[in-house]
Design an enzyme around this catalytic site. Sequence first.
Site, PDB file in Angstrom:
ATOM      1  N   SER A  46       8.675  18.199  -4.887  1.00 16.41           N
ATOM      2  CA  SER A  46       7.689  18.237  -3.821  1.00 16.41           C
ATOM      3  C   SER A  46       7.554  16.881  -3.129  1.00 16.41           C
ATOM      4  CB  SER A  46       6.370  18.746  -4.403  1.00 16.41           C
ATOM      5  OG  SER A  46       5.616  19.351  -3.400  1.00 16.41           O
TER       6      SER A  46
ATOM      7  N   HIS B 169       6.565  27.386  -5.814  1.00 13.37           N
ATOM      8  CA  HIS B 169       6.658  25.928  -5.730  1.00 13.37           C
ATOM      9  C   HIS B 169       6.456  25.306  -7.109  1.00 13.37           C
ATOM     10  CE1 HIS B 169       6.430  22.258  -3.382  1.00 13.37           C
ATOM     11  NE2 HIS B 169       5.353  21.892  -4.061  1.00 13.37           N
TER      12      HIS B 169
HETATM   13  C1  GTR Z   1       1.647  19.784  -0.133  1.00 13.36           C
HETATM   14  C2  GTR Z   1       2.443  19.227   1.012  1.00 13.36           C
HETATM   15  C3  GTR Z   1       3.889  19.408   0.724  1.00 13.36           C
HETATM   16  C4  GTR Z   1       4.251  18.962  -0.683  1.00 13.36           C
HETATM   17  C5  GTR Z   1       3.188  19.266  -1.703  1.00 13.36           C
HETATM   18  C6  GTR Z   1       3.259  18.504  -3.030  1.00 13.36           C
HETATM   19  O1  GTR Z   1       0.317  19.875   0.083  1.00 13.36           O
HETATM   20  O2  GTR Z   1       2.065  19.907   2.179  1.00 13.36           O
HETATM   21  O3  GTR Z   1       4.655  18.743   1.683  1.00 13.36           O
HETATM   22  O4  GTR Z   1       4.604  17.650  -0.699  1.00 13.36           O
HETATM   23  O5  GTR Z   1       1.919  19.001  -1.238  1.00 13.36           O
HETATM   24  O6  GTR Z   1       3.731  17.392  -3.110  1.00 13.36           O
HETATM   25  O7  GTR Z   1       2.812  19.059  -4.019  1.00 13.36           O
END
Ligand code: GTR
Length: 432
Positions: A265, A410
């Site tokens: 992420s 995710h």
């Molecule tokens: C989210 C962001 C993403 C990603 C994520 C993370 O809120 O929009 O780009 O980086 O966080 O790092 O968990």
Amino acid sequence: MRFPALAFLLSCAFAMTASSTAFAQPKGFNYDEEKVKPYTLPDPLVTQDGKKVTSPEMWKTVRRPELLRLFEEHVFGKPLPKVEGIRFEPGKVNENALGGKAVRKEVTVRFSPTADEPSMSILIYAPKGKKSPAFLGLNFNGNHAVTDDPEITLNPNWMRAGDKDGTVVDNKATEKSRGKESRRWPVEQVIDRGYAVATIYYGDIDPDFDDGFKNGIHALFPQKERTGDDPGSIAAWAWGLSRALDYLETDPLIDAKHVAVLGHSRLGKTSLWAGATDERFALVISNNSGCGGAALSRRDFGETVARINTSFPHWFCVNYRKYNDNEAACPVDQHELIALIAPRPVYVASAAEDLWADPRGEFLGAVEAEPVYKLLGTDGFAGLKSHDTPAVDQPVNGGTIGYHRRAGGHDVILYDWERFMDFADRHFGKKD
Ligand code: GTR
């Protein structure tokens, strides 16, 4: 502290929970492939003044330095000033960790020759009695959250409050947070495959909130307001990874010529930038890195540049805000970030339900980097039959560029790690 409540909630939803798909796809953004508007990407093999890059030499001496500068100026910010007198201080060691299979150690990296702060703590698990290749990555919740080993020092620094489960109270980790992130760090399986693991809490380097850059490593370089191409947090985190590699080069249990840098992420965006800026990283892995990571920004799908700069104003340099709702004006796009890693192996991992990160955009980021890999004499994305996004759980990882789209949301789980290790086995030579 300027940290919008919404951004805070979102960051928790993304970073702390496994795959909370309810939160993962904010409303008001495009998730429909049919609605992606046509776009034109900058050509990584054409210089700013329109010259075609025709040789590896020209890539190395002209275009690569040019692209690196463009990413510094427009996206991540310039490198942090040089810090003299960094010290490595050995900490707790267990010569018989994981039932005797591994050495576990902590090393504190002190960033100032005279003061104890700022500093970062590296946690290392390494197979015993030999030099091993390693995976190096930042973690979200503190080194003590990576395994449930009670001897690991509980991180004392600022943490995001996250889940209301008592693991963080008043922005400090509690005993309850031990092992909290262990699902994402299958340390024993990695050791069993002959690799070491090294990790650092990303907030040691720069706490993840918009504080005007007063804490973490930024405390060493007091500045007025951050402007233009001053580095943001991603640049600081990537810098920290390079300092960790400085240490790993001195560790007798680590084969520092074979260190894979990985991240999930926002930390996947970071591993790509670390790999681009520090050519000592032998292999680079981006897991679900999305916008500002592997995903093409000009593709209007999922998270946008405007949204990321609003939710997380501290991650990128201030100049990046010029491209809010104006991605096409940016002189670079994210395939060129991946191209900066060439000819070293790079692996991009997506998750099928993680539409916010734009799996297809991440895949295309890797595809569009291939001409550079080919120019440099590698097999590029070998085995890729078409530009359709590879089917779920069907990795294409036989070449120098690897990719998979895992089922689910995710996250980074054992499936991802297994593919990363298969890829590293191939590139580093199979380890016992
Ligand atoms: C989210 C962001 C993403 C990603 C994520 C993370 O809120 O929009 O780009 O980086 O966080 O790092 O968990």
